[in-house]
Motif scaffolding. Structure first.
Motif, PDB file in Angstrom:
ATOM      1  N   ILE A 247      46.142 -28.220  27.532  1.00 36.07           N
ATOM      2  CA  ILE A 247      46.260 -29.531  26.725  1.00 36.07           C
ATOM      3  C   ILE A 247      45.352 -28.815  25.470  1.00 36.07           C
ATOM      4  O   ILE A 247      44.613 -28.141  25.466  1.00 36.07           O
ATOM      5  N   LYS A 248      46.129 -28.978  24.235  1.00 33.55           N
ATOM      6  CA  LYS A 248      45.605 -28.529  23.207  1.00 33.55           C
ATOM      7  C   LYS A 248      45.773 -29.739  22.019  1.00 33.55           C
ATOM      8  O   LYS A 248      46.881 -30.393  22.227  1.00 33.55           O
ATOM      9  N   ASP A 249      44.766 -30.107  21.306  1.00 32.46           N
ATOM     10  CA  ASP A 249      45.105 -30.771  20.101  1.00 32.46           C
ATOM     11  C   ASP A 249      45.869 -30.159  19.258  1.00 32.46           C
ATOM     12  O   ASP A 249      45.749 -28.908  18.881  1.00 32.46           O
ATOM     13  N   THR A 250      46.696 -30.999  18.487  1.00 34.47           N
ATOM     14  CA  THR A 250      47.718 -30.264  17.286  1.00 34.47           C
ATOM     15  C   THR A 250      46.685 -30.125  16.344  1.00 34.47           C
ATOM     16  O   THR A 250      45.502 -30.640  15.948  1.00 34.47           O
ATOM     17  N   PRO A 251      47.058 -29.024  15.264  1.00 32.35           N
ATOM     18  CA  PRO A 251      46.180 -28.756  14.245  1.00 32.35           C
ATOM     19  C   PRO A 251      45.971 -29.944  13.522  1.00 32.35           C
ATOM     20  O   PRO A 251      44.795 -29.976  12.617  1.00 32.35           O
ATOM     21  N   GLU A 252      47.249 -30.819  13.058  1.00 29.60           N
ATOM     22  CA  GLU A 252      46.751 -32.061  12.353  1.00 29.60           C
ATOM     23  C   GLU A 252      45.486 -32.811  12.945  1.00 29.60           C
ATOM     24  O   GLU A 252      44.577 -33.163  12.149  1.00 29.60           O
ATOM     25  N   VAL A 253      45.579 -33.033  14.431  1.00 27.26           N
ATOM     26  CA  VAL A 253      44.470 -33.647  14.930  1.00 27.26           C
ATOM     27  C   VAL A 253      43.221 -33.022  14.754  1.00 27.26           C
ATOM     28  O   VAL A 253      42.137 -33.684  14.438  1.00 27.26           O
ATOM     29  N   VAL A 254      43.220 -31.803  14.893  1.00 29.83           N
ATOM     30  CA  VAL A 254      41.991 -30.938  14.854  1.00 29.83           C
ATOM     31  C   VAL A 254      41.554 -31.151  13.472  1.00 29.83           C
ATOM     32  O   VAL A 254      40.124 -31.379  12.883  1.00 29.83           O
ATOM     33  N   GLU A 255      42.461 -31.083  12.405  1.00 26.77           N
ATOM     34  CA  GLU A 255      42.099 -31.120  10.928  1.00 26.77           C
ATOM     35  C   GLU A 255      41.162 -32.652  10.790  1.00 26.77           C
ATOM     36  O   GLU A 255      40.422 -32.690   9.979  1.00 26.77           O
ATOM     37  N   ARG A 256      41.712 -33.482  11.412  1.00 28.34           N
ATOM     38  CA  ARG A 256      41.318 -34.763  11.016  1.00 28.34           C
ATOM     39  C   ARG A 256      39.997 -35.049  11.903  1.00 28.34           C
ATOM     40  O   ARG A 256      38.989 -35.619  11.519  1.00 28.34           O
ATOM     41  N   TYR A 257      40.027 -34.999  13.042  1.00 29.07           N
ATOM     42  CA  TYR A 257      38.869 -35.594  14.008  1.00 29.07           C
ATOM     43  C   TYR A 257      37.988 -34.279  14.489  1.00 29.07           C
ATOM     44  O   TYR A 257      37.004 -34.217  15.236  1.00 29.07           O
ATOM     45  N   GLY A 258      38.500 -32.976  14.291  1.00 27.63           N
ATOM     46  CA  GLY A 258      37.575 -32.084  14.608  1.00 27.63           C
ATOM     47  C   GLY A 258      38.098 -31.407  16.104  1.00 27.63           C
ATOM     48  O   GLY A 258      38.584 -32.191  16.838  1.00 27.63           O
ATOM     49  N   ASP A 259      37.590 -30.132  16.408  1.00 27.93           N
ATOM     50  CA  ASP A 259      37.807 -29.734  17.756  1.00 27.93           C
ATOM     51  C   ASP A 259      36.646 -29.810  18.721  1.00 27.93           C
ATOM     52  O   ASP A 259      35.614 -30.607  18.343  1.00 27.93           O
ATOM     53  N   SER A 260      36.587 -29.328  19.862  1.00 28.47           N
ATOM     54  CA  SER A 260      35.525 -29.765  20.799  1.00 28.47           C
ATOM     55  C   SER A 260      34.257 -28.828  20.481  1.00 28.47           C
ATOM     56  O   SER A 260      33.154 -29.362  21.063  1.00 28.47           O
ATOM     57  N   PHE A 261      34.229 -28.080  19.524  1.00 23.62           N
ATOM     58  CA  PHE A 261      33.037 -27.394  19.259  1.00 23.62           C
ATOM     59  C   PHE A 261      32.354 -27.909  18.043  1.00 23.62           C
ATOM     60  O   PHE A 261      31.250 -27.852  17.796  1.00 23.62           O
ATOM     61  N   ALA A 262      33.159 -28.391  16.973  1.00 28.85           N
ATOM     62  CA  ALA A 262      33.047 -28.956  15.823  1.00 28.85           C
ATOM     63  C   ALA A 262      33.349 -30.177  15.527  1.00 28.85           C
ATOM     64  O   ALA A 262      34.486 -30.343  14.880  1.00 28.85           O
ATOM     65  N   PRO A 263      33.063 -31.356  16.151  1.00 31.50           N
ATOM     66  CA  PRO A 263      33.850 -32.623  15.913  1.00 31.50           C
ATOM     67  C   PRO A 263      33.463 -33.370  14.646  1.00 31.50           C
ATOM     68  O   PRO A 263      32.545 -32.994  14.099  1.00 31.50           O
ATOM     69  N   LYS A 264      34.397 -33.927  14.387  1.00 31.50           N
ATOM     70  CA  LYS A 264      34.413 -34.855  12.850  1.00 31.50           C
ATOM     71  C   LYS A 264      34.118 -36.318  13.599  1.00 31.50           C
ATOM     72  O   LYS A 264      34.987 -36.925  13.208  1.00 31.50           O
ATOM     73  N   GLY A 265      32.836 -36.648  13.818  1.00 27.14           N
ATOM     74  CA  GLY A 265      32.677 -37.981  14.318  1.00 27.14           C
ATOM     75  C   GLY A 265      33.147 -38.850  13.415  1.00 27.14           C
ATOM     76  O   GLY A 265      33.316 -40.073  13.817  1.00 27.14           O
ATOM     77  N   GLU A 266      32.726 -38.651  12.297  1.00 29.20           N
ATOM     78  CA  GLU A 266      32.689 -39.618  11.259  1.00 29.20           C
ATOM     79  C   GLU A 266      34.285 -40.455  10.925  1.00 29.20           C
ATOM     80  O   GLU A 266      34.180 -41.287  10.590  1.00 29.20           O
ATOM     81  N   ASN A 267      35.125 -39.489  11.428  1.00 29.86           N
ATOM     82  CA  ASN A 267      36.418 -39.942  11.247  1.00 29.86           C
ATOM     83  C   ASN A 267      37.079 -40.565  12.444  1.00 29.86           C
ATOM     84  O   ASN A 267      38.290 -40.967  12.547  1.00 29.86           O
ATOM     85  N   TRP A 268      35.949 -40.636  13.724  1.00 27.46           N
ATOM     86  CA  TRP A 268      36.687 -41.064  14.833  1.00 27.46           C
ATOM     87  C   TRP A 268      36.806 -42.624  14.549  1.00 27.46           C
ATOM     88  O   TRP A 268      35.869 -43.199  14.365  1.00 27.46           O
ATOM     89  N   PRO A 269      38.138 -43.370  14.895  1.00 29.66           N
ATOM     90  CA  PRO A 269      38.403 -44.565  14.994  1.00 29.66           C
ATOM     91  C   PRO A 269      37.692 -45.239  16.234  1.00 29.66           C
ATOM     92  O   PRO A 269      37.372 -44.677  17.335  1.00 29.66           O
TER      93      PRO A 269
END
Lengths: 611, 605
Positions: free
Chosen positions: A333-355
């Motif tokens: 189970i892996k987030d796609t690059p687009e998803v990581v780009e937008r929402y960050g990964d498990s170590f560096a989340p971009k919480g501000e973009n989270w809906p």
């Protein structure tokens, strides 16, 4: 069932494996080159020392003079000082490489472990991962650092001594060097066998450890079954095996070492025979003969070392293979690059973009299998409205837990999709979902540390008041209050100083603190006593209000209070409705509980008769 | 303490004195031959090549003269060469004897130690194992035994060999030239002290980094076993940071140890090279002015090379030997614990009679009673259910029946025989106790079920599993009864383990059966099916059942309600639900939902 027997050596040298591994060691490449250079210097000095002795004998003793002795002494002392610095330098460097590589590989592997899907953990025993992360990594770093060192030293010393001997007396050198091939052959032959026998010793040793483990962990059960003597008999088989293989290994060494020493003595004796006569006829100096003595006595060591390292490389390679497999396992189970780009990964989340999450959940024609050919869910559809409490009912293996696992995105559907608020969970980051999810398991897991620390795991920035409030909601405050240190009580490794019921209450408080939008209870209330369970029930009702929740439970009271009950069998929803609706259907749910009901009635009749 | 562990060590050595004796003889001769070789070469240089008088024992001189003296030998140097090779072969034989005898001795000692430990642990009391820290115990049984083994297998003989080597070498050198000996061995004592003190110090750091490594393992282990929790809370980064902190700490501590080693090796090498240098330079001066011969110089240089390494080793071994004494102390702490014993006058009566608890009290710790003045009688063949809050003393009560604990005061008797007079082995083989969290051995399921009975048929195993409702799920698994349980095998659920444990207990010949909440993890239907099966099979077995389930309790002939260590109520189900109290309360809680269900169904019907 897979065979998890550890393979502890590999048959063939795999250059590409070491290449890939050395790529991981890139930050230490310059250290490694420095080690090679220092070893060359060290070997050179080792080869020069006998020449100094020759000089002393020929220049001073033979001529009976001490002219130039001071200069000689200075050079000698200089060499000693350089060699000392050298030794300090390469040990220091090797140490740096060893601990650095250990750290680096462990860090990468640990991060990889955090990304691997839970299916990996279902397949792989913990002990297996543990040994990769601890001893295998250690052995690998050891090998890269110290074997390189010994290998360089062995090679350089052999080469330099060889050169020196040829320059001094090529005929004698040739004769002496002819002892090298048999020496190398004997070394290689024995080192392989010695190593193999030590592997056998280690293997037996780990069986003994296992037996002690079992003998101690199972001691209580052993007593109730009066198995003490039988266990002891079984244990003695192992200790005898251990003695056998240890003595065998030691015997091999006791044969090998004398052979090597005798071979090198033969070379020395030959040098004495031929060289001695040359000294007598004045063809060579006494000093030169002395040099040959030194070399013949010392050149067995590097060969011995190199053979040992090559033999060890085989088992180091097995360790390398295991570590590399771990590092190179791709998470399912892996987030796609687009998803990581937008929402960050498990170590560096971009919480501000989270809906924000509302809590509607859809299973859209989901099919899922754990193993090839064993469909657990097939074309499964389910729509859950935000805030609904869903109880999943069914036998073990019916697919209840799978549904929950898919909601949590511990697994992903093979076909179809799981949608939250109408969006495929795969289009959002895993961390986003996890941040909005509360999860309590049947066998609660706590981390070592305090009770407060464990509750705070639900929300790392929670204040003490919030932690205590969560404990209150979970009904855990009563027993915590009775503990001497209260919230600061150390729970022990894995929480083992607390009872199962207490652990469950804490894991509840932890989930409550996280304040999730989606709540999952996996048979969480089945092993506490009735009164504690009542407490939990009350807390559950409080907590579930307004959250989308899934409950996998056996207890009637939990199930009955759900908004919706799904009876699952063979991955299909057999029945779907409220408690009353389902009873009205007189189907599976009805029968399931009619049994229990009948039992109850019989008992009441009995009671009635007694009254 | 000091003497006890010393005595233990000495007894381990003494018990294997024959092998150690052989190893010592082997060591002695191989050291002597090793030291003789440079002497032969020196005399060859001096007396043969340089025509100095032969400096050797008389029989050697006589032999030398008899084959033709210097003139002959110098033309036939192969004689000396052959002598060297022959000695080397003899030395090889001694080295072989030493290696093999030493290993036999050490491994026999370790075998004894392991077996004593294991056997002793099996015989220690139940209570010891309840309180024991398993991790620590396992550590003592494995790595402490290995430390001791290392001492017995290599350090002991190495130290002996080193002392021998150093002693003989210095004696020979002193005879050759006392002044030069002083110069070329003056560094030996500082070198030895340096090695000894250094390793004494560094042990502390080894320990520190071992501890750090232990922490790393613990954090890793918890992360792995708690992976679902980590994921559910999205704590990957938190975990990675936690691990990183521990891992950096380990790196720093290991780095420190390696730095210390770098200092040690370079310093001790400096001392060694300086010593050899001093010997060489002084020797050269002496030789050039004729005070010593070239042969003597070469003996000095050879001996220095041979002696200095053992000196460093000796320092290390002695500081390490301290570790093995500490390990032995930790092992001895286990062996010192008194094991369970059978009394000489114990009896082996039938256990199917009445069981009487007469004013029984029990406390694990003083002033914290778990059972207080408990009295009741159970007729043979009766089924008694026990209900009570967690920690109320239920488990303790049934544990007393197997004499896993002895009552603090009061008396228990079975069929009129006081319990403390009944042989433990007999008692435990006839009382089947199923624990709540049973332990399964890492054997096949079949062997696990059959473990309590030596003579058994497959059919009996299947039958027991059927009664325990385990047959079904066992056969469903790929390898069925041959499935391996435990670490390297399958992980069973709590309910499955309990059912296998029940089957295992049913394989025994029981007069009394005790279920210590051992159906807690199976669902109610399976629970009922197991009890139905038991009822059919049981015959005249007195049965105790601890349970929270009213359905289970209700079927018993009698119910005991334990509250805070006392019997609060006893009677039949009918009697107890009519009386206010714990039983009634639990009954109401558990039946409330079913009542509701009844109403619902009633409405709809």
């Amino acid at each position: 069932m897979q065979d998890w027997e550890e393979k502890d050596y590999s048959a063939r040298f795999d250059a590409s494996l070491w290449q890939r591994l050395l790529r991981y060691a890139r930050p230490y490449h310059k250290h490694l080159w420095a080690i090679v250079a220092l070893m060359a210097l060290a070997a050179l000095i080792d080869a020069v020392f006998p020449l100094m002795t020759r000089e002393a004998i020929d220049k001073f003793i033979a001529r009976g003079t001490t002219e130039g002795f001071v200069w000689f002494s200075i050079r000698y002392i200089f060499l000693v000082v350089v060699q000392t610095a050298n030794i300090y330098g390469f040990i220091r460097l090797c140490g740096k490489v060893e601990v650095g590589l250990c750290y680096l590989i462990r860090k990468l592997a640990f991060e990889r472990l955090q990304e691997l899907s839970l299916s990996y953990y279902n397949r792989t025993p913990t002990g297996y991962i543990m040994s990769r992360m601890t001893s295998d990594v250690q052995r690998l770093a050891d090998t890269i650092a110290w074997s390189l060192l010994d290998l360089c030293w062995g090679t350089f010393v052999t080469v330099f001594m060889g050169i020196a001997m040829f320059r001094v007396h090529w005929k004698l050198a040739l004769a002496v060097m002819s002892a090298l091939p048999p020496l190398a052959a004997v070394s290689w032959y024995f080192q392989k066998r010695i190593l193999k026998s030590y592997r056998e010793v280690r293997k037996t040793n780990s069986q003994i450890t296992g037996a002690f483990n079992e003998g101690i962990m199972g001691a209580k059960t052993t007593k109730t079954l009066v198995r003490e003597e039988a266990n002891y008999e079984e244990f003695t088989v192992l200790t005898r095996k251990m003695r056998g293989s240890s003595v065998r290994a030691a015997t091999l060494s006791a044969i090998y070492l004398p052979i090597v020493i005798s071979l090198s003595m033969t070379a020395t004796a030959y040098a004495l025979w031929k060289g001695g006569y040359d000294v007598f006829t004045m063809a060579i100096s006494l000093g030169t003969l002395q040099v040959f003595f030194s070399y013949t006595i010392n050149f067995f060591e590097p060969i011995h070392q190199v053979a040992r390292i090559f033999a060890q490389l085989q088992s180091a390679q097995a360790a390398a293979e295991r570590v590399m497999t771990l590092l190179e396992t791709e998470p399912e189970i892996k987030d796609t690059p687009e998803v990581v780009e937008r929402y960050g990964d498990s170590f560096a989340p971009k919480g501000e973009n989270w809906p924000p999450i509302h809590g509607d959940i859809d299973f859209d024609h989901v099919s899922f299998t754990y193993k090839e050919g064993e469909a657990v869910l097939e074309d499964f559809c389910l729509t859950v409205k935000a805030g609904q409490t869903i109880a999943l009912v069914g036998e073990t293996g019916s697919g209840k837990s799978t549904i929950v696992n898919l909601v949590c995105r511990f697994y992903e559907p093979d076909v179809g999709s799981v949608k939250i608020d109408g969006v495929d969970t795969r289009e959002r980051s895993q961390l986003w979902l996890q941040a909005n999810l509360g999860y309590v398991l049947q066998s609660p897991h706590l981390f070592s540390g305090t009770i407060a620390g464990n509750i705070r795991y639900g929300r790392l920035d929670a204040t003490d008041e919030e932690v205590e409030a969560a404990a209150r909601l979970a009904g855990a405050d009563a027993f915590i209050g009775k503990l001497e240190k209260g919230f600061k009580t150390d729970v022990g490794e894995g929480g083992n100083r607390l009872s199962t019921g207490e652990k469950q209450l804490i894991s509840f408080a932890r989930a409550i603190l996280a304040d999730p939008r989606i709540f999952v209870l996996d048979e969480a209330t089945s092993s506490v006593d009735t009164e504690t369970e009542q407490k939990i029930q009350a807390a559950i009702r409080e907590v579930l209000r307004g959250r989308t929740s899934f409950i996998v439970a056996h207890r009637l009271s939990t199930i009955r209070s759900a908004d919706r009950i799904l009876v699952i069998d063979g991955g299909k929803i057999l029945e779907d409705g409220t408690h009353r609706q389902l009873l009205g259907k007189r189907g599976v749910y009805y029968n399931l509980y009619a049994n229990q009901f009948r039992e109850e009635r019989e008992r009441r009749v009995l009671a009635g008769e007694a009254e | 303490m000091e003497t006890r562990r010393m005595r233990l060590m000495l007894s381990l050595i003494w018990e294997n004195r024959r092998q150690y004796g052989q190893a010592m003889i082997g060591t002695l001769f191989s050291v002597v031959i090793a030291l003789a070789t440079p002497l032969i070469m020196a005399e060859t240089i001096d007396a043969v090549l340089d025509a100095k008088p032969l400096n050797a024992p008389r029989f050697v001189v006589r032999a030398f003269e008899s084959i033709g003296g210097r003139e002959y030998v110098v033309q036939n140097l192969w004689i000396v060469a052959a002598l060297l090779v022959a000695l080397s072969v003899v030395r090889s034989a001694f080295m072989y004897v030493r290696g093999r005898a030493n290993a036999q001795a050490a491994e026999k000692a370790s075998l004894d130690l392991r077996e004593r430990l294991y056997g002793h642990l099996q015989r220690l009391s139940y209570n010891y194992h309840v309180k024991a820290e398993t991790g620590d115990l396992i550590q003592r049984c494995t790595s402490d035994v290995e430390t001791t083994n290392r001492f017995l297998a290599s350090q002991l003989m190495e130290a002996f060999g080193s002392v021998l080597m150093i002693g003989i070498a210095i004696t020979v050198l002193l005879a050759k030239d006392a002044g030069l000996t002083l110069i070329s061995t003056g560094m030996i004592i500082p070198l030895f002290l340096f090695a000894y003190l250094f390793f004494k110090q560094v042990i502390k750091h080894f320990k520190i980094s071992d501890e750090a490594e232990g922490k790393l393992s613990a954090v890793l282990q918890e992360n792995l076993t708690g992976m679902r929790v980590v994921r559910a809370f999205g704590r990957q980064r938190h975990e990675a940071e936690k691990f990183d902190a521990i891992s950096s700490d380990l790196r720093r501590k290991n780095g420190k140890v390696l730095w210390l080693l770098a200092v040690y090796w370079s310093t001790s090498d400096l001392l060694t090279m300086a010593q050899i240098g001093a010997g060489l330079l002084a020797g050269v001066v002496y030789a050039s002015n004729g005070r010593i011969t070239v042969g003597t110089l070469s003996v000095f240089l050879s001996y220095l090379g041979m002696v200095l390494w053992p000196v460093r080793q000796l320092g290390r071994i002695l500081s390490d030997a301290g570790k093995s004494l500490i390990s032995l102390e930790r092992i001895d702490e286990i062996l010192r614990q008194p094991p369970e014993r059978e009394d000489a006058d114990s009896v082996r009566p039938s256990l199917s009679g009445d069981i009487v608890f007469d004013d029984v009290s029990f406390a694990y710790e003083e002033k914290r009673p778990v059972l207080e003045h408990v009295s009741f009688t159970v007729r043979g063949g009766e089924t008694v259910a026990i209900l009570g809050a967690t920690g109320g003393g239920k488990s303790t009560l049934v544990h007393l029946l197997q004499r896993l604990y002895e009552p603090t005061c009061g008396r228990i008797s079975i069929g009129g025989h006081p319990l403390e007079k009944i042989e433990k082995h007999h008692l435990r083989s006839r009382v089947g106790l199923v624990l709540q969290e049973p332990f399964l051995y890492s054997k096949t399921i079949k062997d696990n079920v059959g473990i309590a009975r030596k003579r058994r048929t497959e059919e009996e195993i299947f039958e027991a599993a059927r009664v325990a409702q385990a047959d079904g799920f066992i056969r469903e698994s790929e390898k069925g009864y041959e499935t391996l349980v435990g670490e390297r095998g399958v992980t069973l659920s709590g309910g499955q383990k309990q059912r296998i444990a029940i089957a295992r207990t049913l394989m025994k010949e029981n007069d009394i059966l005790v279920f210590d909440d051992s159906l807690s993890a199976v669902d109610t239907q399976t629970d009922a099916a197991i009890r139905a099966g038991l009822l059919k099979k049981r015959g005249n077995v007195t049965t105790f059942i601890i349970s929270h389930r009213i359905t289970t309790l209700a079927e018993a002939d009698r119910i005991l309600v334990l509250d805070q260590g006392r019997i609060a109520q006893q009677g039949t189900h009918a009697e107890l639900i009519a009386r206010p109290g714990l039983y009634q309360r639990i009954y109401q809680i558990q039946s409330a939902m079913d009542e509701e269900f009844g109403e619902d169904a009633g409405e709809l019907a």
